[in-house]
Write a protein that holds these residues in place. Sequence first.
Motif, PDB file in Angstrom:
ATOM      1  N   PRO A  11      23.189 -28.056  13.152  1.00 51.65           N
ATOM      2  CA  PRO A  11      23.963 -28.621  12.043  1.00 51.65           C
ATOM      3  C   PRO A  11      23.195 -28.547  10.716  1.00 51.65           C
ATOM      4  CG  PRO A  11      23.873 -30.141  13.910  1.00 51.65           C
ATOM      5  CD  PRO A  11      22.905 -29.041  14.201  1.00 51.65           C
ATOM      6  N   ARG A  12      23.931 -28.650   9.647  1.00 51.08           N
ATOM      7  CA  ARG A  12      23.348 -28.496   8.309  1.00 51.08           C
ATOM      8  C   ARG A  12      22.476 -29.676   7.900  1.00 51.08           C
ATOM      9  NH1 ARG A  12      28.992 -28.170   5.486  1.00 51.08           N
ATOM     10  NH2 ARG A  12      29.323 -27.216   7.494  1.00 51.08           N
ATOM     11  N   ALA A  13      22.625 -30.786   8.556  1.00 52.46           N
ATOM     12  CA  ALA A  13      21.826 -31.970   8.236  1.00 52.46           C
ATOM     13  C   ALA A  13      21.147 -32.413   9.533  1.00 52.46           C
ATOM     14  CB  ALA A  13      22.718 -33.077   7.689  1.00 52.46           C
ATOM     15  N   PRO A  14      20.005 -33.072   9.442  1.00 55.14           N
ATOM     16  CA  PRO A  14      19.434 -33.732   8.263  1.00 55.14           C
ATOM     17  C   PRO A  14      18.413 -32.912   7.479  1.00 55.14           C
ATOM     18  CG  PRO A  14      18.303 -34.450  10.229  1.00 55.14           C
ATOM     19  CD  PRO A  14      19.354 -33.490  10.693  1.00 55.14           C
ATOM     20  N   TYR A  15      18.111 -31.653   7.902  1.00 50.83           N
ATOM     21  CA  TYR A  15      17.024 -30.935   7.225  1.00 50.83           C
ATOM     22  C   TYR A  15      17.472 -29.677   6.504  1.00 50.83           C
ATOM     23  CZ  TYR A  15      14.112 -34.064   9.997  1.00 50.83           C
ATOM     24  OH  TYR A  15      13.520 -35.168  10.546  1.00 50.83           O
TER      25      TYR A  15
ATOM     26  N   VAL B 235       8.819 -38.494   8.155  1.00 48.53           N
ATOM     27  CA  VAL B 235       9.764 -39.396   7.495  1.00 48.53           C
ATOM     28  C   VAL B 235      10.633 -38.569   6.548  1.00 48.53           C
ATOM     29  CG1 VAL B 235       8.237 -41.408   7.589  1.00 48.53           C
ATOM     30  CG2 VAL B 235       8.184 -39.911   5.606  1.00 48.53           C
ATOM     31  N   GLY B 236      11.747 -39.158   6.147  1.00 50.79           N
ATOM     32  CA  GLY B 236      12.611 -38.520   5.151  1.00 50.79           C
ATOM     33  C   GLY B 236      13.512 -37.453   5.741  1.00 50.79           C
ATOM     34  N   SER B 237      14.266 -36.828   4.858  1.00 47.74           N
ATOM     35  CA  SER B 237      15.181 -35.745   5.199  1.00 47.74           C
ATOM     36  C   SER B 237      15.698 -35.209   3.872  1.00 47.74           C
ATOM     37  CB  SER B 237      16.355 -36.257   6.032  1.00 47.74           C
ATOM     38  OG  SER B 237      17.195 -37.051   5.207  1.00 47.74           O
ATOM     39  N   LEU B 238      16.639 -34.263   3.925  1.00 44.21           N
ATOM     40  CA  LEU B 238      17.133 -33.774   2.632  1.00 44.21           C
ATOM     41  C   LEU B 238      17.953 -34.821   1.889  1.00 44.21           C
ATOM     42  CD1 LEU B 238      20.324 -33.029   3.198  1.00 44.21           C
ATOM     43  CD2 LEU B 238      19.366 -30.911   4.012  1.00 44.21           C
ATOM     44  N   PHE B 239      18.277 -35.927   2.552  1.00 44.83           N
ATOM     45  CA  PHE B 239      18.942 -37.014   1.834  1.00 44.83           C
ATOM     46  C   PHE B 239      17.929 -37.856   1.045  1.00 44.83           C
ATOM     47  CE2 PHE B 239      21.547 -36.386   5.734  1.00 44.83           C
ATOM     48  CZ  PHE B 239      22.611 -35.756   5.101  1.00 44.83           C
ATOM     49  N   ALA B 240      16.658 -37.705   1.390  1.00 47.70           N
ATOM     50  CA  ALA B 240      15.621 -38.476   0.695  1.00 47.70           C
ATOM     51  C   ALA B 240      15.161 -37.752  -0.565  1.00 47.70           C
ATOM     52  CB  ALA B 240      14.438 -38.701   1.640  1.00 47.70           C
TER      53      ALA B 240
ATOM     54  N   ASP C 289      11.203 -45.928   6.303  1.00 44.67           N
ATOM     55  CA  ASP C 289      11.847 -44.646   5.996  1.00 44.67           C
ATOM     56  C   ASP C 289      13.113 -44.866   5.164  1.00 44.67           C
ATOM     57  OD1 ASP C 289      12.111 -41.954   5.891  1.00 44.67           O
ATOM     58  OD2 ASP C 289      12.723 -41.657   7.968  1.00 44.67           O
ATOM     59  N   VAL C 290      12.951 -45.641   4.125  1.00 44.24           N
ATOM     60  CA  VAL C 290      14.075 -45.903   3.223  1.00 44.24           C
ATOM     61  C   VAL C 290      13.612 -45.813   1.771  1.00 44.24           C
ATOM     62  CG1 VAL C 290      15.365 -47.408   4.802  1.00 44.24           C
ATOM     63  CG2 VAL C 290      13.666 -48.398   3.261  1.00 44.24           C
TER      64      VAL C 290
ATOM     65  N   GLY D 139       3.416 -27.235  10.894  1.00 45.51           N
ATOM     66  CA  GLY D 139       4.532 -28.164  11.084  1.00 45.51           C
ATOM     67  C   GLY D 139       4.797 -28.397  12.554  1.00 45.51           C
ATOM     68  N   ASP D 140       4.975 -29.646  12.903  1.00 45.91           N
ATOM     69  CA  ASP D 140       5.139 -30.015  14.323  1.00 45.91           C
ATOM     70  C   ASP D 140       6.194 -31.088  14.521  1.00 45.91           C
ATOM     71  OD1 ASP D 140       2.795 -28.671  15.887  1.00 45.91           O
ATOM     72  OD2 ASP D 140       1.910 -29.376  14.021  1.00 45.91           O
ATOM     73  N   ALA D 141       7.184 -31.138  13.699  1.00 49.52           N
ATOM     74  CA  ALA D 141       8.125 -32.263  13.728  1.00 49.52           C
ATOM     75  C   ALA D 141       9.117 -32.132  14.880  1.00 49.52           C
ATOM     76  CB  ALA D 141       8.855 -32.362  12.386  1.00 49.52           C
ATOM     77  N   ARG D 142       8.641 -32.443  16.080  1.00 53.96           N
ATOM     78  CA  ARG D 142       9.522 -32.312  17.265  1.00 53.96           C
ATOM     79  C   ARG D 142      10.535 -33.432  17.369  1.00 53.96           C
ATOM     80  NH1 ARG D 142       5.715 -29.121  21.425  1.00 53.96           N
ATOM     81  NH2 ARG D 142       4.528 -28.073  19.803  1.00 53.96           N
ATOM     82  N   GLU D 143      10.232 -34.533  16.739  1.00 50.75           N
ATOM     83  CA  GLU D 143      11.171 -35.662  16.750  1.00 50.75           C
ATOM     84  C   GLU D 143      11.755 -35.814  15.345  1.00 50.75           C
ATOM     85  OE1 GLU D 143      11.801 -37.397  19.470  1.00 50.75           O
ATOM     86  OE2 GLU D 143      10.285 -36.387  20.707  1.00 50.75           O
ATOM     87  N   LEU D 144      12.951 -36.327  15.283  1.00 55.56           N
ATOM     88  CA  LEU D 144      13.549 -36.599  13.975  1.00 55.56           C
ATOM     89  C   LEU D 144      12.859 -37.793  13.330  1.00 55.56           C
ATOM     90  CD1 LEU D 144      17.356 -36.341  14.878  1.00 55.56           C
ATOM     91  CD2 LEU D 144      16.027 -34.710  13.541  1.00 55.56           C
ATOM     92  N   SER D 145      12.919 -37.837  12.021  1.00 57.39           N
ATOM     93  CA  SER D 145      12.427 -39.024  11.324  1.00 57.39           C
ATOM     94  C   SER D 145      13.374 -40.190  11.605  1.00 57.39           C
ATOM     95  CB  SER D 145      12.361 -38.748   9.824  1.00 57.39           C
ATOM     96  OG  SER D 145      13.672 -38.562   9.316  1.00 57.39           O
ATOM     97  N   LYS D 146      12.911 -41.386  11.264  1.00 60.14           N
ATOM     98  CA  LYS D 146      13.740 -42.563  11.504  1.00 60.14           C
ATOM     99  C   LYS D 146      15.065 -42.461  10.736  1.00 60.14           C
ATOM    100  CE  LYS D 146      11.462 -46.567  11.775  1.00 60.14           C
ATOM    101  NZ  LYS D 146      10.774 -47.802  11.346  1.00 60.14           N
ATOM    102  N   SER D 147      14.973 -42.081   9.471  1.00 62.47           N
ATOM    103  CA  SER D 147      16.204 -42.003   8.670  1.00 62.47           C
ATOM    104  C   SER D 147      17.104 -40.876   9.179  1.00 62.47           C
ATOM    105  CB  SER D 147      15.885 -41.808   7.183  1.00 62.47           C
ATOM    106  OG  SER D 147      15.128 -40.633   6.983  1.00 62.47           O
ATOM    107  N   ALA D 148      16.499 -39.774   9.621  1.00 60.48           N
ATOM    108  CA  ALA D 148      17.308 -38.668  10.149  1.00 60.48           C
ATOM    109  C   ALA D 148      17.977 -39.071  11.458  1.00 60.48           C
ATOM    110  CB  ALA D 148      16.429 -37.436  10.351  1.00 60.48           C
ATOM    111  N   THR D 149      17.266 -39.825  12.268  1.00 60.67           N
ATOM    112  CA  THR D 149      17.840 -40.291  13.533  1.00 60.67           C
ATOM    113  C   THR D 149      19.060 -41.174  13.260  1.00 60.67           C
ATOM    114  OG1 THR D 149      15.661 -40.245  14.538  1.00 60.67           O
ATOM    115  CG2 THR D 149      17.340 -41.551  15.674  1.00 60.67           C
ATOM    116  N   THR D 150      18.930 -42.040  12.279  1.00 63.04           N
ATOM    117  CA  THR D 150      20.056 -42.912  11.921  1.00 63.04           C
ATOM    118  C   THR D 150      21.261 -42.078  11.510  1.00 63.04           C
ATOM    119  OG1 THR D 150      18.487 -44.555  11.145  1.00 63.04           O
ATOM    120  CG2 THR D 150      20.773 -44.804  10.392  1.00 63.04           C
ATOM    121  N   PHE D 151      21.004 -41.046  10.698  1.00 62.89           N
ATOM    122  CA  PHE D 151      22.095 -40.191  10.245  1.00 62.89           C
ATOM    123  C   PHE D 151      22.758 -39.469  11.419  1.00 62.89           C
ATOM    124  CE2 PHE D 151      23.477 -35.888   9.315  1.00 62.89           C
ATOM    125  CZ  PHE D 151      24.480 -36.126   8.397  1.00 62.89           C
ATOM    126  N   VAL D 152      21.950 -38.853  12.252  1.00 64.40           N
ATOM    127  CA  VAL D 152      22.505 -38.042  13.346  1.00 64.40           C
ATOM    128  C   VAL D 152      23.254 -38.913  14.346  1.00 64.40           C
ATOM    129  CG1 VAL D 152      21.881 -36.616  15.340  1.00 64.40           C
ATOM    130  CG2 VAL D 152      20.844 -36.163  13.118  1.00 64.40           C
TER     131      VAL D 152
END
Lengths: 471, 335
Positions: free
Chosen positions: A195-199, B18-23, B65-66, B261-274
């Motif tokens: 999906p296009r988000a979150p990254y 932490v963060g995402s493209l919404f941040a 993460d806000v 880069g090793d971000a195998r898990e989503l950030s807290k804010s990204a997890t909330t979004f997904v």
Amino acid sequence: MGSKNIALMAHLMRRAGFGASYEELEARVAKGYEDTVEELLDPERHGVPPLDTFLMYRYHPMNEIPGAPPYGSMNFMYYMLTTQRPLEEKLTLFWHMVFATGNSKIDNPTEMNRQINMFREHGLGNYRDLLMRLAKDPAMIFWLDNNMSHKHAPNENWGRELLELFSLGQGNYTEDDVKMASRAFTGWTIKPKLPRAPYGRFLWQFEYRPEDHDDGEKEFLGQRGNFNGEDIIHIILQQPATARFIARHLYSFFVADEVQVPSWNDVAPRDPEAVQAIADTFTKSDFDMKSTLRFLFNSEFFKDEKVWFAKVKNPAEVVAGTTRLVGDFQEPKPGVMLLTLEAGYQGQELINPPSVEGWHTGSEWVDTGALVRRVNFVAEMLGDASKPGVQSIINKLGSKDALSPEEVVDGCLELLGAIRVEDGTRQQLIDHVKAGGEVKRGSSEEQVRAFSQRVTEVLQLIAATREYQFA
Amino acid sequence: MALIQTIGERTYTYSHCVGSLFAFTAPTDLVLGAKGVVYAPSRGADPGYPLGGRQRWTKWDLEEDVKIVDAGDQGSNDGELLWPTALDLGPDGNVYITDEYLNRVSIFSDDGAYLRKWGTPGSGEGQLDGPTGMRFDGEGNVYIAESRNNRVQKFTADGKFLSTWGKAGSGPGEFNMPYGLHIDRHGDVFVADWGNDRVQKFSPDGDLLAQFGSSGSGTGELQRPTGLATDKDGDVYVADWGNNRVQVYDAEGEIITSFYGDARELSKSATTFVSANSDFVKARKRADTSLEWAFRRPAAVAVNEDNQILIIESISGRIQIYQKEEDYLDPQFNL
């Protein structure tokens, strides 16, 4: 000031690029016509650098992985505005208009830009290679539903358009051929998409699934076998209709406007001999685009004055050509988005053609709304004396202290790229200058400003002529 | 890279993100605030289309993460930004931002209110043309790199010119569109010499002390470096933007290792979004999420007192955090 060499070079650069400043035309004339064609065809060998993508991404980071659709188009516009390899970019636009794929459905500008970049990298190469790449291009697969085409339920969209719009043209295949081609391309699909988000968006990936491919026997264009997709493309290229179809596209894009593609079966080419000669070269060169375009640009039918200004500029040409002419955006700066949107307002939203048939071209580019936008855009650009290209025209004309109305008009037409207007149009322009009184450069700041204003007025009036709409 | 690697007597462990493209929208810098807080300017989208992400700066809570503060807007009026590039906290606690296009430094209060600006365009002493990297030193003065003047200038916090060095070129002490700037705990000035694919280190007075890196994608090489930082041991972390990695050098400029880069898990804010969108959950189960792990245009690096290395990515709008372990190589008991 003018010469036939300049006028011919201006014709070449309008077609093989996005026009050129008068200084560039003079330099290219000095270099020679055929050498210029060679440089355009093979910029790498002539030391012409590619666009610096790092510079673009530094200042326009959204151009790399765009979010909202217009930012995807901005990448393409940036190339057209700044490239030093104009034919490479013009041919990218050509293939985009032939293999029309639209972001309205893809909804992933990053993926669209990869397709555009494929045209940029391989557009001057071999057409067979390009078709193979296109068949595996994730955006094209999604656009024409080949990811929905399965062994036991083939979808005919890609198979049909491959024959109708990308190679043979209508009337040169049967419905059974469409079905067979579609069966041959089953299993050519894409991996599940992130999906296009979150990254942000990620590129899609081609995938061949042998278990979903129909490996049964097929009869296609008179040949029988257990064809896969590659076989279909090879058979398509054996048909004389394919070379004629692409040749007519090339003629229409680079030489003179043809009727719209759906009418090609009913209306003969404008110059059948030229189209056949292009097709012959295309076939003999084993579908090599460079050889074919070398033949086209050096041909008598291309140089013939009858085809000068025989094409209505498409909106990308209007926007990129005019912006390059006035010397704007040669350094990174904000505002490329506005130019990108402008092409859309004029009827050509890049990376988003209205359908797989592409944009209707020629006189269909111009309706009353589009015409007003085209004229206003060009007039605003040419009326801005602070733009380096406009300043250069003013300075060139100002090398003589006093000019007759004829000298002002003819000088402006020449310096804008040896533009030819009808006698009546020229006379109207001259009458306008006459009505404004004597044209003198003078030396005081006020006089120079007044002179600049007189010149830019004429430039703006030329922008409003019928003739400026033609390339 | 492995999640844990030991190299050159140093051990690095990937921690979390932490963060995402919404941040952050195309962030260009990363600065530490009070414990657990960072600041980043967002370059945003080219003007002309309303949905592209505006130019702004953001104060972010790493633990929760806000967003804490989101300030600034697109434009050239006071308090607006067009090409925000570097951000730093001044001695007065205010937020200073360079604008590479508007040739000025805009100053906001910590809660986001616009206060004032300084800077005039030009190439004379004290003028600015393409201000990019910016950091305050221990005395409250500020160093600014300029991409078009190809130099570094030193100012007081209110913009009074103090000194300058550098010119365009590729020789020692010269610059080609410099980007990030960092001051280490000794007051020495590091500059990411973007177009020359190298890092140059200067004394506070502008004497060239060292340079390292060269064009390429091999070990120790750089492709358009942007941000940089040092840790308390003197190791240097360089955002190797063009190569999508962070290069780690020792204080002498010898390469130690690279992070990819090793971000195998989503950030807290990204997890909330997904998790709020079942279609996204389903799509992610089918897709190859390993594509997300790697850096996408790492733009800036910051290292905190706990030896955490924070790397912000321009495309993904995410901060990946690594931990440099200090006791990992201690003798082990036979447990």
